[in-house]
Scaffold this motif. Structure first.
Motif, PDB file in Angstrom:
ATOM      1  N   GLY A 113      15.777 -23.336  14.290  1.00 58.86           N
ATOM      2  CA  GLY A 113      15.858 -22.088  15.647  1.00 58.86           C
ATOM      3  C   GLY A 113      17.114 -21.593  14.804  1.00 58.86           C
ATOM      4  N   ALA A 114      17.530 -20.641  15.128  1.00 59.13           N
ATOM      5  CA  ALA A 114      18.513 -19.515  15.088  1.00 59.13           C
ATOM      6  C   ALA A 114      19.725 -19.857  15.292  1.00 59.13           C
ATOM      7  CB  ALA A 114      18.383 -18.088  15.643  1.00 59.13           C
ATOM      8  N   ILE A 122      23.070 -20.180  13.833  1.00 58.51           N
ATOM      9  CA  ILE A 122      24.555 -19.669  14.351  1.00 58.51           C
ATOM     10  C   ILE A 122      26.123 -21.230  14.293  1.00 58.51           C
ATOM     11  CG2 ILE A 122      26.001 -19.176  16.538  1.00 58.51           C
ATOM     12  CD1 ILE A 122      22.719 -17.621  16.769  1.00 58.51           C
ATOM     13  N   TYR A 168      26.887 -18.015  21.854  1.00 62.09           N
ATOM     14  CA  TYR A 168      28.154 -17.726  21.112  1.00 62.09           C
ATOM     15  C   TYR A 168      29.046 -18.420  20.996  1.00 62.09           C
ATOM     16  CZ  TYR A 168      24.674 -13.878  19.728  1.00 62.09           C
ATOM     17  OH  TYR A 168      23.996 -13.604  19.234  1.00 62.09           O
ATOM     18  N   SER A 192      24.441  -9.177  18.942  1.00 62.06           N
ATOM     19  CA  SER A 192      22.719  -9.382  18.565  1.00 62.06           C
ATOM     20  C   SER A 192      22.371  -7.805  18.971  1.00 62.06           C
ATOM     21  CB  SER A 192      22.132 -10.290  19.713  1.00 62.06           C
ATOM     22  OG  SER A 192      22.711 -10.187  21.535  1.00 62.06           O
ATOM     23  N   ASN A 244      20.650  -9.170  23.324  1.00 64.09           N
ATOM     24  CA  ASN A 244      20.139 -10.559  25.064  1.00 64.09           C
ATOM     25  C   ASN A 244      22.107 -10.621  25.143  1.00 64.09           C
ATOM     26  OD1 ASN A 244      20.008 -12.633  26.142  1.00 64.09           O
ATOM     27  ND2 ASN A 244      19.161 -14.080  24.710  1.00 64.09           N
ATOM     28  N   ASP A 277      23.005 -10.894  14.273  1.00 63.86           N
ATOM     29  CA  ASP A 277      21.802 -12.249  14.760  1.00 63.86           C
ATOM     30  C   ASP A 277      20.894 -10.902  15.533  1.00 63.86           C
ATOM     31  OD1 ASP A 277      20.603 -13.217  16.849  1.00 63.86           O
ATOM     32  OD2 ASP A 277      21.535 -14.410  18.205  1.00 63.86           O
ATOM     33  N   ILE A 304      17.223 -11.250  16.199  1.00 63.03           N
ATOM     34  CA  ILE A 304      16.532 -12.774  16.070  1.00 63.03           C
ATOM     35  C   ILE A 304      15.374 -11.766  16.770  1.00 63.03           C
ATOM     36  CG2 ILE A 304      17.208 -13.606  18.771  1.00 63.03           C
ATOM     37  CD1 ILE A 304      15.789 -16.111  16.934  1.00 63.03           C
ATOM     38  N   TYR A 305      15.802 -10.695  17.836  1.00 58.20           N
ATOM     39  CA  TYR A 305      14.979  -9.361  18.258  1.00 58.20           C
ATOM     40  C   TYR A 305      14.086  -8.630  17.784  1.00 58.20           C
ATOM     41  CZ  TYR A 305      16.174 -12.558  22.372  1.00 58.20           C
ATOM     42  OH  TYR A 305      16.219 -13.661  23.612  1.00 58.20           O
ATOM     43  N   SER A 346      11.214 -17.363  16.239  1.00 53.69           N
ATOM     44  CA  SER A 346      10.917 -17.570  18.254  1.00 53.69           C
ATOM     45  C   SER A 346      10.195 -16.649  18.829  1.00 53.69           C
ATOM     46  CB  SER A 346      12.378 -18.026  18.189  1.00 53.69           C
ATOM     47  OG  SER A 346      12.572 -19.705  18.454  1.00 53.69           O
ATOM     48  N   LYS A 347      11.154 -15.699  18.830  1.00 50.93           N
ATOM     49  CA  LYS A 347      10.895 -14.191  19.799  1.00 50.93           C
ATOM     50  C   LYS A 347       9.560 -13.749  18.531  1.00 50.93           C
ATOM     51  CE  LYS A 347      14.146 -15.714  21.508  1.00 50.93           C
ATOM     52  NZ  LYS A 347      14.506 -16.277  22.835  1.00 50.93           N
ATOM     53  N   ARG A 406      10.648 -24.276  16.872  1.00 49.93           N
ATOM     54  CA  ARG A 406      12.247 -24.748  15.908  1.00 49.93           C
ATOM     55  C   ARG A 406      12.756 -24.348  14.645  1.00 49.93           C
ATOM     56  NH1 ARG A 406      13.903 -23.485  19.098  1.00 49.93           N
ATOM     57  NH2 ARG A 406      15.994 -23.784  18.809  1.00 49.93           N
ATOM     58  N   LEU A 407      12.530 -23.171  14.284  1.00 44.73           N
ATOM     59  CA  LEU A 407      13.230 -22.530  13.273  1.00 44.73           C
ATOM     60  C   LEU A 407      13.452 -20.880  12.765  1.00 44.73           C
ATOM     61  CD1 LEU A 407       9.148 -23.380  11.720  1.00 44.73           C
ATOM     62  CD2 LEU A 407      11.280 -23.741  10.599  1.00 44.73           C
ATOM     63  N   TYR A 453      14.627  -8.232  28.296  1.00 52.56           N
ATOM     64  CA  TYR A 453      15.909  -8.228  28.907  1.00 52.56           C
ATOM     65  C   TYR A 453      16.639  -7.503  29.738  1.00 52.56           C
ATOM     66  CZ  TYR A 453      16.526 -12.691  26.111  1.00 52.56           C
ATOM     67  OH  TYR A 453      15.851 -13.445  25.542  1.00 52.56           O
TER      68      TYR A 453
HETATM   69  N1  PMP Z   1      20.074 -15.484  19.217  1.00 48.65           N
HETATM   70  C1  PMP Z   1      19.964 -14.836  20.400  1.00 48.65           C
HETATM   71  C2  PMP Z   1      19.987 -13.644  20.956  1.00 48.65           C
HETATM   72  C3  PMP Z   1      18.570 -16.074  21.033  1.00 48.65           C
HETATM   73  O1  PMP Z   1      18.301 -14.941  22.225  1.00 48.65           O
HETATM   74  C4  PMP Z   1      17.874 -16.724  21.386  1.00 48.65           C
HETATM   75  C5  PMP Z   1      17.428 -17.902  22.096  1.00 48.65           C
HETATM   76  N2  PMP Z   1      16.629 -17.826  21.697  1.00 48.65           N
HETATM   77  C6  PMP Z   1      18.565 -17.060  19.925  1.00 48.65           C
HETATM   78  C7  PMP Z   1      19.739 -16.650  18.891  1.00 48.65           C
HETATM   79  C8  PMP Z   1      17.755 -19.063  19.357  1.00 48.65           C
HETATM   80  O2  PMP Z   1      16.991 -18.654  19.152  1.00 48.65           O
HETATM   81  P1  PMP Z   1      15.983 -19.918  18.258  1.00 48.65           P
HETATM   82  O3  PMP Z   1      14.708 -20.370  19.471  1.00 48.65           O
HETATM   83  O4  PMP Z   1      15.639 -19.635  16.458  1.00 48.65           O
HETATM   84  O5  PMP Z   1      17.123 -20.988  18.316  1.00 48.65           O
END
Ligand code: PMP
Ligand code: GLU
Length: 399
Positions: free
Chosen positions: A101-102, A106, A130, A173, A177, A206, A208-209, A238-239, A247-248, A325
């Motif tokens: 997972g991200a 972090i 964070y 990010s 988020n 970050d 991830i989105y 994830s997203k 969990r990657l 969001y």
């Molecule tokens: N960064 C942000 C901004 C998130 O919203 C999330 C929540 N999923 C994550 C990291 C963690 O993601 P992951 O499911 O890959 O651990």
């Protein structure tokens, strides 16, 4: 024996508010209460079939053993290809670390980089974890606030004024988020001009989105002038791929930082799940356009929520350009009462929504903004319509 025996570090850690609220909503649902949960940020889509098929095939092809700590070579190669294709970034595989997972990426970065006097500027409103990850890693979190009036985006002037000799890392990010704000390429350039003037200052970006961005392609700060050698780009499955449970996540960084993160991970968890990594390598090589159907749905839902939520008197919203969001300012409700109950702060506001509207949301306090609350709109139009109706009805009773 009791909790005072836990480490002082642990005792000062807050529980993840997103996860806590999701858990509370699940419990209430299991008691038969008709709760609509807009608390957890998780796509409601299922993982695409081609990724599931790839994981099944990988299990039978023998991808069932330990992998190299930083990840399967074929996955790291796919990540390099993706970073070149989508982000115009050149990385070699020894600059990539795949994690559980991200979130773990972090944590790896913070554990690898931070000493006790190091300060970390966190763009605020921030994603809940964070702050706690920085604290737990021994660094000093320093929130840098940008409110709704500036579309939740930090300006170069604000950043310049916040940096001092102790600042080692900046975390943000984009798409964000909890706010959905997205920094444009010009804005990232302007922030980079400030950051690159300072020695030994790093950025954790970050992204991830990335694939849930409504204003064209999401730009990467690592690609801006002067930033490649000081940026750690974090992303994950994830997203964008609806793979939260797999969990990657992964990061790309200067080699010395990637090696340090792999060293941390080698002691804590080793490589991420073998067959999931194989499936992720196939997923990342697909053209992102193949996944656009999710983005299209998120955009439709965003417009729906924007029209309903924005029409509620006292609820102030921005127009999020990414993620899934809304982060409305609801400070106008503070001090208002329905005759028997008064709302004094954002925590009480979300309690009212839960108790009276049966809608679960998360207090803005957990994201560093006590005037707001967060809802995730990663759910169907019908559910969103019903949730907005309930929220409006309950809030109308407060004056
Ligand atoms: N960064 C942000 C901004 C998130 O919203 C999330 C929540 N999923 C994550 C990291 C963690 O993601 P992951 O499911 O890959 O651990
Ligand atoms: N990132 C998601 C959220 O903000 C999932 C929960 C979590 O990982 O903390 O809701």
């Amino acid at each position: 024996m009791s909790s005072h025996l836990l480490s002082t570090k642990l005792q000062s850690m807050s529980q993840s508010a997103t996860i806590a609220m999701a858990q509370k909503a699940r419990e209430l649902k299991s008691q038969g209460i008709d709760i609509i949960s807009l608390s957890l940020g998780e796509p409601d889509f299922d993982t695409p079939d081609f990724i599931k098929d790839a994981a099944r095939d990988a299990v039978y092809a023998g991808y069932t053993k330990y992998t190299p700590v930083p990840g399967l070579v074929e996955l790291r190669e796919a990540i390099c290809t993706k970073l070149k294709r989508d982000n115009h970034l050149d990385y070699a595989i020894d600059q990539i670390v795949v994690s559980n997972g991200a979130k773990q990426c972090i944590a790896n970065v913070c554990l690898a980089l931070l000493n006790p006097t190091d300060e970390v500027i966190i763009f605020t409103p921030y994603w809940v974890s964070y702050f706690e990850i920085v604290k737990f890693s021994g660094g000093q979190p320093k929130p840098l606030f940008a409110g709704i009036d500036q579309n939740f985006k930090v300006t170069p002037e604000q950043l310049e004024a916040a940096i001092n000799d102790k600042t080692k890392l900046i975390i943000f990010s984009s798409p964000s988020n909890p706010t959905g704000s997205v920094y444009t390429e010009e804005e990232l350039k302007a922030l980079s001009a400030v950051i690159s003037k300072h020695n030994d200052l790093f950025v954790l970006s970050d992204e991830i989105y990335e694939y849930i961005c409504f204003q064209g392609k999401n730009p990467s700060i690592a690609a801006q002038p002067g930033m490649y050698d000081r940026t750690i780009t974090v992303n994950g499955m994830s997203k964008g791929f609806a793979m939260t449970g797999w969990r990657l996540g992964y990061m790309a960084a200067p080699k010395w930082i990637a090696s340090a993160c792999a060293k941390v991970q080698g002691q804590f968890t080793s490589g991420a799940t073998s067959f999931g990594q194989k499936a992720a390598s196939i997923a990342l090589l697909r053209q992102p356009a193949d996944l656009d159907y999710m983005k299209t749905k998120f955009l439709e839902r965003k417009e729906l929520v924007k029209s309903k939520l924005g029409a509620i008197p006292g609820v102030k919203i921005n127009d999020p350009q990414g993620a899934f969001y809304f982060f409305p300012d609801i400070s106008e409700f503070f001090g208002k009462s329905n005759g028997t109950r008064r709302i004094n702060d954002a925590d009480e506001f979300v309690d009212v929504l839960l108790d009276e509207a049966h809608v679960a949301a998360v207090t803005g306090r957990a994201f560093g903004d006590p005037n707001s609350f967060r809802i995730s709109y990663a759910t169907s139009n019908d559910i969103l319509e019903e949730a907005m109706y309930r929220i409006a009805k309950v809030l109308a009773t407060y004056s």
